[in-house]
Scaffold this motif. Structure first.
Motif, PDB file in Angstrom:
ATOM      1  N   ASP A  48       0.855  -1.184   0.000  1.00  0.00           N
ATOM      2  CA  ASP A  48       0.000   0.000   0.000  1.00  0.00           C
ATOM      3  C   ASP A  48       0.893   1.236   0.000  1.00  0.00           C
ATOM      4  OD1 ASP A  48       1.053  -0.001   2.522  1.00  0.00           O
ATOM      5  OD2 ASP A  48      -0.831  -0.510   3.545  1.00  0.00           O
ATOM      6  N   ALA A  49       0.296   2.401   0.216  1.00  0.00           N
ATOM      7  CA  ALA A  49       1.063   3.646   0.171  1.00  0.00           C
ATOM      8  C   ALA A  49       2.142   3.677   1.247  1.00  0.00           C
ATOM      9  CB  ALA A  49       0.121   4.840   0.323  1.00  0.00           C
ATOM     10  N   PHE A  50       1.792   3.181   2.449  1.00  0.00           N
ATOM     11  CA  PHE A  50       2.779   3.180   3.545  1.00  0.00           C
ATOM     12  C   PHE A  50       3.975   2.288   3.196  1.00  0.00           C
ATOM     13  CE2 PHE A  50       4.212   1.519   7.752  1.00  0.00           C
ATOM     14  CZ  PHE A  50       4.741   2.711   8.222  1.00  0.00           C
ATOM     15  N   ALA A  51       3.713   1.141   2.564  1.00  0.00           N
ATOM     16  CA  ALA A  51       4.799   0.247   2.173  1.00  0.00           C
ATOM     17  C   ALA A  51       5.728   0.930   1.174  1.00  0.00           C
ATOM     18  CB  ALA A  51       4.236  -1.031   1.578  1.00  0.00           C
ATOM     19  N   ARG A  52       5.138   1.630   0.214  1.00  0.00           N
ATOM     20  CA  ARG A  52       5.968   2.292  -0.792  1.00  0.00           C
ATOM     21  C   ARG A  52       6.785   3.436  -0.173  1.00  0.00           C
ATOM     22  NH1 ARG A  52       1.396   0.604  -3.640  1.00  0.00           N
ATOM     23  NH2 ARG A  52       1.932  -0.607  -5.530  1.00  0.00           N
ATOM     24  N   VAL A  53       6.179   4.132   0.791  1.00  0.00           N
ATOM     25  CA  VAL A  53       6.930   5.181   1.487  1.00  0.00           C
ATOM     26  C   VAL A  53       8.144   4.587   2.198  1.00  0.00           C
ATOM     27  CG1 VAL A  53       6.865   6.828   3.391  1.00  0.00           C
ATOM     28  CG2 VAL A  53       5.001   6.765   1.738  1.00  0.00           C
ATOM     29  N   LEU A  70       9.724   1.831   1.456  1.00  0.00           N
ATOM     30  CA  LEU A  70      10.699   1.403   0.453  1.00  0.00           C
ATOM     31  C   LEU A  70      11.485   2.594  -0.094  1.00  0.00           C
ATOM     32  CD1 LEU A  70       8.578  -1.224  -1.515  1.00  0.00           C
ATOM     33  CD2 LEU A  70      10.458  -1.686   0.065  1.00  0.00           C
ATOM     34  N   VAL A  71      10.783   3.704  -0.373  1.00  0.00           N
ATOM     35  CA  VAL A  71      11.459   4.888  -0.884  1.00  0.00           C
ATOM     36  C   VAL A  71      12.402   5.468   0.170  1.00  0.00           C
ATOM     37  CG1 VAL A  71      11.102   7.263  -1.653  1.00  0.00           C
ATOM     38  CG2 VAL A  71       9.662   5.433  -2.558  1.00  0.00           C
ATOM     39  N   VAL A  72      11.967   5.469   1.423  1.00  0.00           N
ATOM     40  CA  VAL A  72      12.822   5.986   2.495  1.00  0.00           C
ATOM     41  C   VAL A  72      14.071   5.117   2.639  1.00  0.00           C
ATOM     42  CG1 VAL A  72      13.002   6.317   4.985  1.00  0.00           C
ATOM     43  CG2 VAL A  72      10.985   7.133   3.753  1.00  0.00           C
ATOM     44  N   ALA A  73      13.877   3.781   2.661  1.00  0.00           N
ATOM     45  CA  ALA A  73      15.023   2.875   2.843  1.00  0.00           C
ATOM     46  C   ALA A  73      16.040   3.034   1.724  1.00  0.00           C
ATOM     47  CB  ALA A  73      14.533   1.424   2.910  1.00  0.00           C
ATOM     48  N   LEU A  95      10.531  -1.745  10.021  1.00  0.00           N
ATOM     49  CA  LEU A  95       9.116  -1.362   9.960  1.00  0.00           C
ATOM     50  C   LEU A  95       8.407  -2.066   8.803  1.00  0.00           C
ATOM     51  CD1 LEU A  95       9.251   2.474  10.715  1.00  0.00           C
ATOM     52  CD2 LEU A  95       8.284   0.679  12.164  1.00  0.00           C
ATOM     53  N   TYR A  96       9.085  -2.164   7.675  1.00  0.00           N
ATOM     54  CA  TYR A  96       8.506  -2.826   6.502  1.00  0.00           C
ATOM     55  C   TYR A  96       8.218  -4.297   6.811  1.00  0.00           C
ATOM     56  CZ  TYR A  96       8.195  -4.617   1.723  1.00  0.00           C
ATOM     57  OH  TYR A  96       7.787  -5.240   0.562  1.00  0.00           O
ATOM     58  N   LEU A  97       9.171  -4.976   7.418  1.00  0.00           N
ATOM     59  CA  LEU A  97       8.971  -6.392   7.737  1.00  0.00           C
ATOM     60  C   LEU A  97       7.925  -6.553   8.838  1.00  0.00           C
ATOM     61  CD1 LEU A  97      12.683  -7.645   7.704  1.00  0.00           C
ATOM     62  CD2 LEU A  97      10.950  -7.893   5.915  1.00  0.00           C
ATOM     63  N   GLY A  98       7.957  -5.660   9.848  1.00  0.00           N
ATOM     64  CA  GLY A  98       6.985  -5.760  10.930  1.00  0.00           C
ATOM     65  C   GLY A  98       5.564  -5.525  10.473  1.00  0.00           C
ATOM     66  N   ALA A  99       5.383  -4.751   9.392  1.00  0.00           N
ATOM     67  CA  ALA A  99       4.042  -4.497   8.870  1.00  0.00           C
ATOM     68  C   ALA A  99       3.520  -5.662   8.045  1.00  0.00           C
ATOM     69  CB  ALA A  99       4.043  -3.224   8.036  1.00  0.00           C
ATOM     70  N   GLY A 100       4.335  -6.693   7.874  1.00  0.00           N
ATOM     71  CA  GLY A 100       3.871  -7.897   7.185  1.00  0.00           C
ATOM     72  C   GLY A 100       3.931  -7.829   5.675  1.00  0.00           C
ATOM     73  N   VAL A 109      14.055  -5.236  -0.407  1.00  0.00           N
ATOM     74  CA  VAL A 109      14.237  -4.182   0.586  1.00  0.00           C
ATOM     75  C   VAL A 109      15.549  -4.371   1.335  1.00  0.00           C
ATOM     76  CG1 VAL A 109      12.982  -5.445   2.381  1.00  0.00           C
ATOM     77  CG2 VAL A 109      13.133  -2.940   2.489  1.00  0.00           C
ATOM     78  N   PHE A 110      16.022  -5.627   1.406  1.00  0.00           N
ATOM     79  CA  PHE A 110      17.294  -5.883   2.080  1.00  0.00           C
ATOM     80  C   PHE A 110      18.481  -5.322   1.294  1.00  0.00           C
ATOM     81  CE2 PHE A 110      14.587  -9.260   3.823  1.00  0.00           C
ATOM     82  CZ  PHE A 110      14.785  -9.049   5.183  1.00  0.00           C
ATOM     83  N   VAL A 111      18.295  -5.097  -0.008  1.00  0.00           N
ATOM     84  CA  VAL A 111      19.388  -4.560  -0.824  1.00  0.00           C
ATOM     85  C   VAL A 111      19.803  -3.177  -0.318  1.00  0.00           C
ATOM     86  CG1 VAL A 111      20.012  -3.766  -3.130  1.00  0.00           C
ATOM     87  CG2 VAL A 111      18.735  -5.902  -2.844  1.00  0.00           C
ATOM     88  N   ALA A 112      18.829  -2.336  -0.007  1.00  0.00           N
ATOM     89  CA  ALA A 112      19.140  -0.992   0.481  1.00  0.00           C
ATOM     90  C   ALA A 112      19.938  -1.059   1.782  1.00  0.00           C
ATOM     91  CB  ALA A 112      17.859  -0.188   0.684  1.00  0.00           C
ATOM     92  N   PHE A 113      19.512  -1.947   2.687  1.00  0.00           N
ATOM     93  CA  PHE A 113      20.252  -2.081   3.947  1.00  0.00           C
ATOM     94  C   PHE A 113      21.652  -2.628   3.703  1.00  0.00           C
ATOM     95  CE2 PHE A 113      21.637  -4.804   7.460  1.00  0.00           C
ATOM     96  CZ  PHE A 113      21.761  -3.842   8.454  1.00  0.00           C
ATOM     97  N   ALA A 114      21.801  -3.575   2.770  1.00  0.00           N
ATOM     98  CA  ALA A 114      23.116  -4.144   2.486  1.00  0.00           C
ATOM     99  C   ALA A 114      24.069  -3.064   1.971  1.00  0.00           C
ATOM    100  CB  ALA A 114      22.985  -5.278   1.462  1.00  0.00           C
TER     101      ALA A 114
END
Length: 414
Positions: free
Chosen positions: A65-70, A72-75, A99-104, A110-115
């Motif tokens: 949803d919109a929150f998920a995309r936000v 992802l963009v932030v990460a 937060l992304y993983l906790g929201a299910g 998404v792990f690429v950005a953290f890596a």
């Protein structure tokens, strides 16, 4: 008052980028470029890959949803500051990912950005922050997958398999290991570059010192002769014009000789690798020194024959004798000097320059660096200089030089 304010009158160093504690979190703030292209590519990849992953996991995870995309963009968008503020970026990326993983939402890139953020932090030297962020994300993933999933979306979710935790841990350790390797190579490269720069500065300093020493020895001798003859010419200008003419002739010859030697020294400043236009002086030019000293009123007796010497040793020996005779002309009341040359043992060259004194206390315009220059020349070859009054009066300079210079010996050892 800090150095920057003294030099330019501007604000303190933290005025543009925050106080010192903030700069410690972003130590590359002034030197790194903005990584726009890579950040845009990673953001597009994370958004597209997560959308594809959500379609594949539609029955297992929450839809994007919109929150998920936000999130992802932030990460991914935080990576734009990864070179300037690596600590803040790795912690912020870990928080957005958690937060992304906790929201299910669906597992995906998404792990690429953290890596990438973790890699940048380690390479920048912030290993503690990177390991902390990795540990927090790992613990959070375990908690969400094995305990908090009961209260978090999607409803009806089951506990994650422990095998997947091992895979995630292995990937995290691999990322940090690669980053540590990159950091080590980078530090080695920086260290080698600094060592090369330091070696270049040292060579430049040694070359400047060598040229300064050459100029001092050339000019001190010739100008001392000119000084003495100028005094003679002035004193005899009216009473003995012919003798004054002889003094002026000597001045002309000495100045011509000095100009020639100065040109020879300055030839070394031409393009590196060019051959010298004239050979460096050596002990074979002792008769010239004797003649120049005689023109200044000093009689010099030479004992012993100069042996065949390496170029560096030959030049140093010539300059030492030249400087010693110059000091006799400038500072001694004696009009007689003796130069003894001995290479009897075949390993060392001994030069002894004596005069009968006494010291005049007069100053002929020298810089006072002559004796220091002689010692530097001898020390550069592994030799020694002893200079001081003789017990029976007068002054003695004793130089002991090895017949092979240190640098030449090192070349032979190679």
């Amino acid at each position: 008052m800090d150095e920057q304010r003294v030099r330019g009158g501007g604000p303190p160093p933290w005025g543009r980028h925050g106080p010192p504690w903030w700069n410690r979190w972003g130590e590359a703030a002034n030197t790194s470029r903005w990584p726009w292209r890579s950040t845009v590519l990673i953001t597009v990849f994370v958004l597209g890959g997560s959308r594809f992953a959500a379609q594949q996991q539609v029955d297992e995870r929450a839809s994007l949803d919109a929150f998920a995309r936000v999130l992802l963009v932030v990460a991914a968008g935080l990576l734009l500051w990864r070179h300037r503020y690596p600590v803040l970026v790795v912690l912020g990326t870990a928080a957005a990912t958690m937060l992304y993983l906790g929201a299910g939402y669906a597992y995906g890139p998404v792990f690429v950005a953290f890596a990438v953020a973790c890699f940048s932090a380690v390479v920048a030297g912030h290993r503690t922050a990177a390991w902390t962020a990795l540990g927090v994300l790992g613990v959070g993933h375990v908690l969400v997958g094995h305990w908090l999933y009961r209260w978090l979306p999607p409803s009806g979710d089951e506990a994650a398999a422990w095998g997947s935790e091992g895979v995630v841990a292995a990937w995290g350790v691999a990322i940090v290991a690669v980053a540590e390797l990159a950091r080590t190579r980078r530090e080695q490269w920086v260290r080698e570059r600094a060592e090369r720069a330091q070696a270049a500065r040292r060579r430049a300093d040694e070359e400047r010192l060598r040229i300064a020493r050459e100029l001092h020895d050339v000019l001190a001798h010739s100008i001392s002769v000119i000084n003495v003859q100028a005094g003679v010419g002035l004193a005899l200008l009216d009473s003995d014009p012919e003798q004054a003419r002889t003094a002026l002739t000597t001045i002309k010859a000495a100045s011509k000789e000095a100009l020639g030697e100065v040109r020879q020294v300055l030839d070394t400043l031409r393009t590196p690798g060019d051959a010298p236009r004239t050979p460096a002086p050596g002990l074979d030019r002792l008769p010239e020194l004797v003649a120049q000293a005689a023109s200044a009123g000093l009689t010099v007796a030479v004992e012993g024959a100069p042996p065949e010497l390496p170029p560096g040793t030959d030049l140093a020996a010539f300059r030492i004798v030249q400087e010693a005779l110059t000091n006799v002309v400038r500072h001694s009341g004696s009009r007689h000097a003796r130069v003894h040359v001995d290479a009897g043992d075949g390993t060392t060259l001994r030069l002894r320059i004596d005069d009968d004194g006494p010291a005049t206390g007069a100053e002929a315009g020298g810089s006072g660096n002559g004796l220091a220059g002689m010692r530097e020349r001898a020390a550069a070859l592994g030799g020694t200089i002893e200079a001081g009054p003789r017990p029976d009066g007068g002054y003695r300079v004793l130089a002991v030089l090895p017949l092979r210079a240190r640098a030449e010996a090192r070349e032979d050892d190679r």
